[in-house]
Scaffold this motif. Structure first.
Motif, short mmCIF file in Angstrom:
data_model
loop_
_atom_site.label_atom_id
_atom_site.label_comp_id
_atom_site.label_asym_id
_atom_site.label_seq_id
_atom_site.Cartn_x
_atom_site.Cartn_y
_atom_site.Cartn_z
N PHE A 80 -28.96 -18.34 44.56
CA PHE A 80 -29.68 -19.25 43.67
C PHE A 80 -31.04 -19.51 44.32
CE2 PHE A 80 -28.82 -22.62 40.31
CZ PHE A 80 -30.16 -22.97 40.15
N MET A 81 -32.08 -18.85 43.79
CA MET A 81 -33.43 -18.99 44.33
C MET A 81 -34.26 -19.86 43.38
SD MET A 81 -35.93 -18.28 46.46
CE MET A 81 -35.52 -16.80 47.44
N VAL A 82 -34.90 -20.88 43.93
CA VAL A 82 -35.74 -21.77 43.13
C VAL A 82 -37.21 -21.53 43.48
CG1 VAL A 82 -36.26 -24.16 42.53
CG2 VAL A 82 -33.92 -23.52 43.07
N ARG A 112 -25.09 -18.96 26.00
CA ARG A 112 -25.62 -17.72 25.42
C ARG A 112 -25.97 -16.72 26.52
NH1 ARG A 112 -30.51 -19.03 21.85
NH2 ARG A 112 -31.30 -19.56 23.91
N ALA A 113 -26.44 -17.24 27.66
CA ALA A 113 -26.76 -16.36 28.79
C ALA A 113 -25.49 -15.87 29.49
CB ALA A 113 -27.66 -17.10 29.78
N ILE A 114 -24.52 -16.77 29.67
CA ILE A 114 -23.31 -16.44 30.41
C ILE A 114 -22.50 -15.34 29.73
CG2 ILE A 114 -21.03 -17.35 31.07
CD1 ILE A 114 -22.44 -20.02 31.69
N VAL A 115 -22.39 -15.42 28.38
CA VAL A 115 -21.52 -14.46 27.68
C VAL A 115 -22.00 -13.02 27.82
CG1 VAL A 115 -20.77 -16.14 25.97
CG2 VAL A 115 -22.77 -14.73 25.47
N ARG A 116 -23.26 -12.83 28.17
CA ARG A 116 -23.79 -11.47 28.28
C ARG A 116 -23.36 -10.78 29.57
NH1 ARG A 116 -30.03 -11.51 27.34
NH2 ARG A 116 -29.63 -9.34 27.90
N SER A 171 -26.57 -30.71 38.65
CA SER A 171 -25.35 -30.49 39.43
C SER A 171 -24.42 -29.54 38.69
CB SER A 171 -24.65 -31.82 39.73
OG SER A 171 -24.24 -32.46 38.53
N GLU A 172 -24.40 -29.64 37.36
CA GLU A 172 -23.54 -28.74 36.58
C GLU A 172 -24.04 -27.30 36.66
OE1 GLU A 172 -22.43 -29.72 32.65
OE2 GLU A 172 -22.10 -31.83 33.06
N ILE A 173 -25.36 -27.12 36.55
CA ILE A 173 -25.92 -25.76 36.62
C ILE A 173 -25.63 -25.14 37.99
CG2 ILE A 173 -28.07 -24.44 36.73
CD1 ILE A 173 -29.16 -26.21 34.50
N ALA A 174 -25.81 -25.94 39.04
CA ALA A 174 -25.54 -25.44 40.40
C ALA A 174 -24.06 -25.06 40.55
CB ALA A 174 -25.93 -26.48 41.43
N ARG A 175 -23.16 -25.89 39.99
CA ARG A 175 -21.73 -25.60 40.07
C ARG A 175 -21.38 -24.33 39.32
NH1 ARG A 175 -17.94 -26.00 36.51
NH2 ARG A 175 -19.18 -27.28 35.09
N ILE A 176 -21.91 -24.20 38.09
CA ILE A 176 -21.62 -23.02 37.27
C ILE A 176 -22.13 -21.76 37.94
CG2 ILE A 176 -22.19 -21.89 35.08
CD1 ILE A 176 -22.24 -24.79 33.88
N GLN A 177 -23.33 -21.84 38.51
CA GLN A 177 -23.88 -20.67 39.19
C GLN A 177 -23.01 -20.27 40.37
OE1 GLN A 177 -25.44 -20.23 42.37
NE2 GLN A 177 -26.09 -18.13 41.93
N ARG A 178 -22.53 -21.24 41.13
CA ARG A 178 -21.65 -20.94 42.27
C ARG A 178 -20.35 -20.29 41.79
NH1 ARG A 178 -23.14 -26.02 44.16
NH2 ARG A 178 -21.16 -26.88 43.43
N ASP A 179 -19.78 -20.84 40.70
CA ASP A 179 -18.52 -20.31 40.18
C ASP A 179 -18.68 -18.88 39.69
OD1 ASP A 179 -17.35 -22.72 40.75
OD2 ASP A 179 -17.36 -23.47 38.68
N LEU A 180 -19.80 -18.61 39.01
CA LEU A 180 -20.03 -17.28 38.45
C LEU A 180 -20.56 -16.29 39.48
CD1 LEU A 180 -21.66 -18.27 35.03
CD2 LEU A 180 -19.30 -17.55 35.42
N MET A 198 -34.84 -28.87 45.79
CA MET A 198 -34.12 -29.10 47.05
C MET A 198 -32.63 -29.28 46.85
SD MET A 198 -36.36 -29.13 49.60
CE MET A 198 -35.85 -30.23 50.92
N THR A 199 -32.24 -29.87 45.73
CA THR A 199 -30.82 -30.16 45.52
C THR A 199 -30.05 -28.98 44.93
OG1 THR A 199 -31.35 -31.14 43.36
CG2 THR A 199 -31.15 -32.64 45.23
N MET A 200 -30.75 -28.01 44.31
CA MET A 200 -30.05 -26.93 43.61
C MET A 200 -30.07 -25.60 44.35
SD MET A 200 -31.26 -27.68 39.69
CE MET A 200 -30.12 -26.50 38.96
#
Length: 404
Positions: free
Chosen positions: A32-34, A147-151, A175-184, A199-201
């Motif tokens: 996860f690069m910001v 829509r992005a995930i299903v692809r 926090s949800e986006i960071a969690r989903i990215q880690r899970d996927l 800094m947090t993500m």
């Protein structure tokens, strides 16, 4: 999933404007690069070049094991999440999420399976039949992510996806986006102007200034070891206090003279920053983070070379801590980096910096324990954690670390 690599990438517009200059940046598989920086710094242009929405003027862009400079966006196997959601208002949540798969002629059963799985991950199970107008901002953002995930793309590209949400929802969604990215575990490049968000993500954060990469690394590394004044002033909230100072020997030990105050440079700082010795007798820019000061009355035996006496101008009680603003008789650092950081806040901030520099004063911010009893108008001593001071060359803005 795939690595993304930019090698000496440039974006030069027909009028000669250099939006991105010699960008060298690698994003690891699953990372996860910001990308963060002031408005107009080029971070969104970098993202659009990765997506194929901007033509690369020079350099090489690699996604996975192939160079994609001339590959159309639809063939790059990436998925974008936009700031404005870009949902079709006449379609249900299910159809919005399924639209790209239908265009790709994915079998109907597989579409249903992918959409339902993404809806489960995002908590959209009960909303699949609704239209976007019946959703909250946070729910719409989840649909855009779905829509992005299903692809099942090699990479996610996100362009300030939370900027349209209110402050409380932004905190929840990041926090949800960071969690989903880690899970996927999908390689993700995320653009934001909000350094707290960055800094947090991010696993790593890349700070960009005027189209040039300044520093890329883990958030804590940027916070504790900024390579230059710009990164130091941009990362951290409230921002680092930057003052003019002179290094000189006091009783055989190096110290920083800041206005009427002399702050000792501890031996461990000199060991970590041996180049400081070569600045003996020279001007520097001294950085003090707000959280590295404390009400001296709450500590015991704080030596004079770790104290500054201040008068409180403004007091902000935040519950977990107290932020105080004060003015001291020490000159504000005024370099091109400091000016640019002030401009990002606003023209009024720049004028204030200039006036303070001319008047030999500085407005500073400290983050204190909630146990402090200091109030506006009070004169108090602040204890400075001199082991956490930052030092910069006033000419080129570089951090003073090792070497000579």
């Amino acid at each position: 999933m795939a690595e993304i690599a930019l090698e000496d990438v440039w974006k030069v517009y027909p009028d000669g404007t250099e939006a991105v200059r010699s960008m060298d940046l690698g994003v690891e598989d699953g990372e996860f690069m910001v990308l963060v920086g002031p408005s107009g710094c080029g971070k969104t242009t970098v993202l659009r070049m990765i997506a194929g929405l901007e033509v690369i003027s020079k350099g090489t862009l690699t996604i996975g094991d192939r160079v994609v400079n001339d590959v159309p966006p639809k063939n790059r196997d990436i998925a974008m999440v936009f700031q404005n959601y870009a949902l079709y208002p006449h379609m249900s949540v299910f159809d919005n999420m399924a639209f790209g798969l239908k265009l790709a002629k994915v079998p109907r059963a597989e579409i249903s399976e992918r959409v339902n799985e993404a809806a489960r991950i995002l908590g959209l199970d009960e909303l699949l039949k609704r239209k976007p107008k019946a959703l909250s901002g946070g729910q719409r953002q989840r649909v855009a992510m779905g829509r992005a995930i299903v692809r099942h793309p090699q990479a996610f590209l996100m362009d300030e996806p939370l900027s349209n949400l209110d402050a409380k929802l932004r905190v929840q969604m990041r926090s949800e986006i960071a969690r989903i990215q880690r899970d996927l575990g999908v390689t993700t490049v995320y653009v934001t102007h909000d350094q707290v968000e960055a800094m947090t993500m991010g696993d790593r954060v890349a700070v960009i200034r005027k189209g040039e990469l300044q520093q890329a690394g883990p958030p804590q590394e940027l916070y504790e070891h900024p390579v230059n004044l710009f990164v130091a002033g941009f990362i951290g909230s409230p921002a680092m206090n930057l003052l003019q100072a002179t290094l000189s020997k006091v009783d055989g030990s190096l110290a920083a003279k800041v206005g009427a105050y002399t702050l000792a440079v501890p031996p461990e700082v000199l060991a970590a920053r041996p180049a400081l010795e070569s600045y003996d007798g020279r001007e520097i820019v001294l950085g003090i983070r707000p959280e590295d000061m404390e009400d001296a009355s709450l500590a015991s035996d704080v030596p004079v070379d770790r104290r500054i006496q201040v008068k409180i101008d403004l007091h902000e009680a935040l519950g977990s801590d107290v932020v105080v603003h004060f003015t001291i008789d020490a000159p504000q650092a005024i370099t091109e980096d400091v000016k640019e950081l002030a401009v990002d806040v606003g023209e009024e901030a720049l004028e204030k910096v200039k006036q303070e520099a001319e008047g030999g004063t500085s407005t500073m911010i400290a983050r204190l324990s909630p146990r402090t009893r200091a109030r506006p108008g009070d004169e108090i001593d602040l204890a400075v954690d001199t082991a956490r001071l930052h030092f910069f060359d006033p000419d080129d803005g570089s951090g003073i670390y090792g070497g000579t």
